[in-house]
Every structure is written in structure tokens, then in C-alpha cells.
Design a protein around this motif. Structure first.
Motif, PDB file in Angstrom:
ATOM      1  N   GLU A  82       0.834  -1.190   0.000  1.00 58.44           N
ATOM      2  CA  GLU A  82       0.000   0.000   0.000  1.00 58.44           C
ATOM      3  C   GLU A  82       0.875   1.249   0.000  1.00 58.44           C
ATOM      4  O   GLU A  82       2.033   1.227   0.442  1.00 58.44           O
ATOM      5  CB  GLU A  82      -0.914  -0.006   1.218  1.00 58.44           C
ATOM      6  CG  GLU A  82      -1.890  -1.170   1.229  1.00 58.44           C
ATOM      7  CD  GLU A  82      -2.786  -1.155   2.459  1.00 58.44           C
ATOM      8  OE1 GLU A  82      -2.969  -0.067   3.034  1.00 58.44           O
ATOM      9  OE2 GLU A  82      -3.276  -2.216   2.842  1.00 58.44           O
ATOM     10  N   SER A  83       0.324   2.357  -0.469  1.00 58.74           N
ATOM     11  CA  SER A  83       1.112   3.574  -0.642  1.00 58.74           C
ATOM     12  C   SER A  83       1.660   4.116   0.666  1.00 58.74           C
ATOM     13  O   SER A  83       2.713   4.747   0.694  1.00 58.74           O
ATOM     14  CB  SER A  83       0.267   4.656  -1.335  1.00 58.74           C
ATOM     15  OG  SER A  83      -0.895   4.946  -0.573  1.00 58.74           O
ATOM     16  N   GLY A  84       0.974   3.875   1.774  1.00 64.65           N
ATOM     17  CA  GLY A  84       1.442   4.401   3.051  1.00 64.65           C
ATOM     18  C   GLY A  84       2.485   3.551   3.739  1.00 64.65           C
ATOM     19  O   GLY A  84       3.102   3.990   4.720  1.00 64.65           O
ATOM     20  N   GLU A  85       2.704   2.311   3.250  1.00 64.41           N
ATOM     21  CA  GLU A  85       3.660   1.419   3.902  1.00 64.41           C
ATOM     22  C   GLU A  85       5.085   1.886   3.631  1.00 64.41           C
ATOM     23  O   GLU A  85       5.414   2.339   2.536  1.00 64.41           O
ATOM     24  CB  GLU A  85       3.485  -0.009   3.397  1.00 64.41           C
ATOM     25  CG  GLU A  85       2.172  -0.652   3.800  1.00 64.41           C
ATOM     26  CD  GLU A  85       2.075  -2.085   3.326  1.00 64.41           C
ATOM     27  OE1 GLU A  85       2.748  -2.947   3.912  1.00 64.41           O
ATOM     28  OE2 GLU A  85       1.319  -2.324   2.366  1.00 64.41           O
ATOM     29  N   MET A  86       5.946   1.740   4.646  1.00 58.47           N
ATOM     30  CA  MET A  86       7.313   2.188   4.496  1.00 58.47           C
ATOM     31  C   MET A  86       8.247   1.361   5.357  1.00 58.47           C
ATOM     32  O   MET A  86       7.816   0.690   6.302  1.00 58.47           O
ATOM     33  CB  MET A  86       7.433   3.673   4.891  1.00 58.47           C
ATOM     34  CG  MET A  86       6.990   3.946   6.325  1.00 58.47           C
ATOM     35  SD  MET A  86       6.965   5.711   6.735  1.00 58.47           S
ATOM     36  CE  MET A  86       8.709   6.086   6.630  1.00 58.47           C
ATOM     37  N   PHE A  87       9.512   1.400   4.985  1.00 52.59           N
ATOM     38  CA  PHE A  87      10.567   0.790   5.789  1.00 52.59           C
ATOM     39  C   PHE A  87      11.774   1.693   5.747  1.00 52.59           C
ATOM     40  O   PHE A  87      12.089   2.287   4.710  1.00 52.59           O
ATOM     41  CB  PHE A  87      10.952  -0.594   5.254  1.00 52.59           C
ATOM     42  CG  PHE A  87      12.155  -1.171   5.968  1.00 52.59           C
ATOM     43  CD1 PHE A  87      11.993  -1.843   7.165  1.00 52.59           C
ATOM     44  CD2 PHE A  87      13.441  -0.997   5.466  1.00 52.59           C
ATOM     45  CE1 PHE A  87      13.099  -2.340   7.853  1.00 52.59           C
ATOM     46  CE2 PHE A  87      14.545  -1.500   6.134  1.00 52.59           C
ATOM     47  CZ  PHE A  87      14.373  -2.167   7.331  1.00 52.59           C
ATOM     48  N   ALA A  88      12.452   1.821   6.888  1.00 54.36           N
ATOM     49  CA  ALA A  88      13.725   2.533   6.964  1.00 54.36           C
ATOM     50  C   ALA A  88      14.565   1.835   8.026  1.00 54.36           C
ATOM     51  O   ALA A  88      14.024   1.354   9.027  1.00 54.36           O
ATOM     52  CB  ALA A  88      13.521   4.004   7.312  1.00 54.36           C
ATOM     53  N   PRO A  89      15.882   1.752   7.832  1.00 53.87           N
ATOM     54  CA  PRO A  89      16.719   1.000   8.769  1.00 53.87           C
ATOM     55  C   PRO A  89      16.695   1.513  10.197  1.00 53.87           C
ATOM     56  O   PRO A  89      17.010   0.773  11.120  1.00 53.87           O
ATOM     57  CB  PRO A  89      18.126   1.141   8.162  1.00 53.87           C
ATOM     58  CG  PRO A  89      17.905   1.449   6.725  1.00 53.87           C
ATOM     59  CD  PRO A  89      16.641   2.252   6.679  1.00 53.87           C
ATOM     60  N   TRP A  90      16.333   2.782  10.399  1.00 53.55           N
ATOM     61  CA  TRP A  90      16.358   3.350  11.746  1.00 53.55           C
ATOM     62  C   TRP A  90      14.992   3.339  12.423  1.00 53.55           C
ATOM     63  O   TRP A  90      14.898   3.574  13.626  1.00 53.55           O
ATOM     64  CB  TRP A  90      16.898   4.784  11.714  1.00 53.55           C
ATOM     65  CG  TRP A  90      16.174   5.679  10.762  1.00 53.55           C
ATOM     66  CD1 TRP A  90      15.114   6.493  11.038  1.00 53.55           C
ATOM     67  CD2 TRP A  90      16.455   5.844   9.371  1.00 53.55           C
ATOM     68  NE1 TRP A  90      14.707   7.149   9.898  1.00 53.55           N
ATOM     69  CE2 TRP A  90      15.519   6.769   8.862  1.00 53.55           C
ATOM     70  CE3 TRP A  90      17.403   5.299   8.504  1.00 53.55           C
ATOM     71  CZ2 TRP A  90      15.514   7.152   7.518  1.00 53.55           C
ATOM     72  CZ3 TRP A  90      17.389   5.690   7.175  1.00 53.55           C
ATOM     73  CH2 TRP A  90      16.452   6.610   6.697  1.00 53.55           C
ATOM     74  N   ILE A  91      13.922   3.025  11.673  1.00 51.90           N
ATOM     75  CA  ILE A  91      12.591   2.978  12.295  1.00 51.90           C
ATOM     76  C   ILE A  91      11.876   1.662  12.053  1.00 51.90           C
ATOM     77  O   ILE A  91      10.841   1.400  12.655  1.00 51.90           O
ATOM     78  CB  ILE A  91      11.687   4.133  11.815  1.00 51.90           C
ATOM     79  CG1 ILE A  91      11.386   3.999  10.318  1.00 51.90           C
ATOM     80  CG2 ILE A  91      12.291   5.474  12.154  1.00 51.90           C
ATOM     81  CD1 ILE A  91      10.311   4.958   9.832  1.00 51.90           C
ATOM     82  N   GLY A  92      12.398   0.829  11.170  1.00 53.81           N
ATOM     83  CA  GLY A  92      11.741  -0.428  10.867  1.00 53.81           C
ATOM     84  C   GLY A  92      10.552  -0.230   9.946  1.00 53.81           C
ATOM     85  O   GLY A  92      10.516   0.683   9.124  1.00 53.81           O
ATOM     86  N   PHE A  93       9.553  -1.092  10.089  1.00 56.14           N
ATOM     87  CA  PHE A  93       8.339  -1.023   9.277  1.00 56.14           C
ATOM     88  C   PHE A  93       7.336  -0.084   9.924  1.00 56.14           C
ATOM     89  O   PHE A  93       7.104  -0.132  11.136  1.00 56.14           O
ATOM     90  CB  PHE A  93       7.717  -2.412   9.125  1.00 56.14           C
ATOM     91  CG  PHE A  93       8.544  -3.362   8.320  1.00 56.14           C
ATOM     92  CD1 PHE A  93       8.477  -3.374   6.938  1.00 56.14           C
ATOM     93  CD2 PHE A  93       9.411  -4.251   8.949  1.00 56.14           C
ATOM     94  CE1 PHE A  93       9.246  -4.258   6.181  1.00 56.14           C
ATOM     95  CE2 PHE A  93      10.175  -5.137   8.214  1.00 56.14           C
ATOM     96  CZ  PHE A  93      10.098  -5.133   6.823  1.00 56.14           C
ATOM     97  N   ALA A  94       6.726   0.749   9.121  1.00 53.90           N
ATOM     98  CA  ALA A  94       5.737   1.689   9.650  1.00 53.90           C
ATOM     99  C   ALA A  94       4.735   2.016   8.550  1.00 53.90           C
ATOM    100  O   ALA A  94       4.856   1.556   7.406  1.00 53.90           O
ATOM    101  CB  ALA A  94       6.418   2.958  10.158  1.00 53.90           C
TER     102      ALA A  94
END
Length: 303
Positions: A256-268
Motif C-alpha cells: 500500500e502507498s502508506g507502507e514504508m521501511f527505513a533501517p532506523w525505524i523499521g516497518f511503519a
């Protein structure tokens, strides 16, 4: 008919074009090469980041994402006593929300979820509130307990929002004792609503809070989705990857468009103000304050 060069430029942009050509003539050739190389490196780095994030979203299933995210936060030293973020205490927008009606004054009892290492717990306790807090990261809980100390007025235990929802509905979980208490207000800690997904889980959480504390206002914060979508090559690469990098079984799902991942916050999950309003209405709340700057936050009152 032959048109002059300047006639191709919209009003107000001819000066920019002239400046561009003037700069090209005044910058040494070797400096332009260095600048071009720097631009190329940054574009490559951005592409690598997109590939990394989209690969994580595609191949780590939703049921395992909280485990990965918690492991990332276990390693975060900024959130523990002595860390850069912990030392900031309550942010300005948090101080404003706790002094905005209908949020109660001390010595009210607050249920605080996603408490990290106690950044919010300690100043709230010092203001005179009784704080019952929980956090899924075992490492952050251990560090936060050391900061809180043995003084009465605040507790911090290990648990997550799923534990809370299940406990409110009668299951035995790590938060069963907290689910038996009365609360005058609820705070979903900094950004923590964005770690509750899919959408039904967010509705379940607010619905459980409404059962647990039906007259309590709720402060929540979230990663906002209030910026224009990426354009150009980065957006095109992300769209291609979201089509290609899917699980190959029949349960394959689109990201989905709102899903994201970043190494410093994880999945959000980045949420829009409209989504917050919709969830609030579905669960019996109304936003008395809802902002996305400097960070997504809202104060909900029982409808």
C-alpha cells in the motif's frame, strides 16, 4: 515561422535560464565534472535506498514485521537515558496537548503505550501524573525502568498494542493487569500509531481503548503522509519494484502507498489527516486538535 529562443520560456523563467547559462560559463570545467559526479552518487544512493526498502516490504510478511522493528529499536541508544532523544523530554507539541482541554490535569492517571525508554514517562511523572506505561522493546523497557527508579507514580512494563487489545477483550496477556485499571487519559506514544497495521488493527486499538477508558481523551501521534508523492525517476523505480517484488505464492499482496521501511525505524505506515479523522469517527471519537506539523499528532475526545 522561426521563433526566438526567449519566446519558448514562460514569463518569469527566462532569467533563470540566463542564470543557468551564465553559471555554466563561469564554473570551471573540472568543477562541473565534480558537481555532476556528486549528483550521480546521490541519485545512485537514493536508488539503492528505494531498492532496499521495497525489498524489505515485499519479502518480510506483515506477521514478522513487528519482530524486525522491535529488534531495530532494541539497538537504538537515542531512546534510553543519556541518549539524545531521551534528553529532550516532552516536545513542545506534547506539552501543548497535555495542557489542552479535555486532557486532565495532574494527578490524573495516564495509560501510555509505545513508551520507548521512558522519554515521556519521566517528565509526566514529574508533573504529578500517575503513569502506567508499556513498550514492546525489552531493551528499552529495562533502560526505562532504571530511569524511572523505585519512586511511586510511574510503571513501565513490556507489552504491545496487540496485548492491550486482547487483554481488554478478556484474554490473558502481558498487559492484563493494566487492562483492569481505570484511566483518566490515554497517550499513544511518539509515532506509535504508525506501527499498528493494517487499518483494521488501528480501529481495533482505538475501539479497545474506548472500552477500557470510555470517557478518557486520547493523545496520539503518527508519521504523517502529507507531502506530494515522489515524482520522476525515483517514483518510477518504486512503482516498478512494487509490481515486481512480490511474494510468488497465491497470497501475494500489493504494497500500500502508506507502507514504508527505513533501517532506523523499521516497518511503519504513514497516515494522512483524513485517515485519522476516519478512524476516530469509526471508534467513537472526535478530533479536537489534529496537525501534521512538526509531527503528526492529534487530541481525540469521546464523541
Amino acid at each position: 515561422m522561426c521563433r526566438s529562443f526567449n519566446s519558448f520560456w514562460p514569463a518569469g523563467t527566462r532569467e533563470l535560464a540566463s542564470l543557468h547559462y551564465a553559471m555554466a560559463g563561469s564554473i570551471p570545467w573540472w568543477a562541473r565534472v565534480v558537481m555532476s559526479a556528486d549528483h550521480g552518487v546521490r541519485m545512485f544512493s537514493q536508488a539503492v535506498s528505494v531498492v532496499r526498502d521495497e525489498t524489505m516490504l515485499a519479502f518480510i510478511p506483515p506477521e514478522r514485521r513487528q519482530t524486525v522493528t522491535t529488534a531495530i529499536y532494541d539497538r537504538q541508544r537515542s531512546y534510553v537515558p543519556g541518549g539524545a532523544l531521551f534528553s529532550l523530554g516532552l516536545y513542545d507539541w506534547e506539552r501543548r496537548l497535555i495542557t489542552t482541554p479535555p486532557f486532565p490535569r495532574p494527578p490524573a492517571r495516564i495509560l501510555l503505550g509505545g513508551a520507548g525508554g521512558g522519554r515521556e514517562v519521566v517528565p509526566l511523572r514529574n508533573l504529578g501524573y500517575e503513569v502506567c506505561a508499556f513498550e514492546p522493546s525489552r531493551e528499552l523497557v529495562a533502560a526505562g525502568r532504571a530511569a524511572i527508579g523505585a519512586d511511586s507514580g510511574a510503571t513501565l512494563i513490556e507489552g504491545d498494542y496487540e496485548d492491550l487489545v486482547r487483554a481488554v477483550h478478556g484474554a490473558s496477556t502481558r498487559l492484563s493487569e493494566l487492562a483492569k485499571m481505570h484511566y483518566d487519559a490515554v497517550i499513544l506514544g511518539w509515532g506509535s500509531l504508525s506501527y499498528v497495521f493494517p487499518q483494521d488493527a488501528r480501529s481495533d486499538l482505538l475501539g479497545a481503548i474506548k472500552i477500557l477508558a470510555p470517557s478518557a481523551p486520547v493523545i496520539l501521534s503518527f508519521i504523517p503522509r502529507n507531502v506530494p508523492e515522489e515524482r520522476g525517476r525515483t517514483a518510477a523505480l518504486r512503482r516498478v519494484l512494487r509490481r515486481v517484488l512480490r511474494r510468488r505464492d497465491r497470497e501475494s499482496r500489493s504494497v500500500e502507498s502508506g507502507e514504508m521501511f527505513a533501517p532506523w525505524i523499521g516497518f511503519a505506515y504513514a497516515l494522512s489527516a483524513e485517515e485519522i479523522q476516519r478512524i476516530a469517527a469509526q471508534t467513537g471519537y472526535r478530533p479536537t486538535l489534529l496537525e501534521t506539523i512538526p509531527y503528526g499528532h492529534a487530541l481525540l475526545a469521546p464523541a
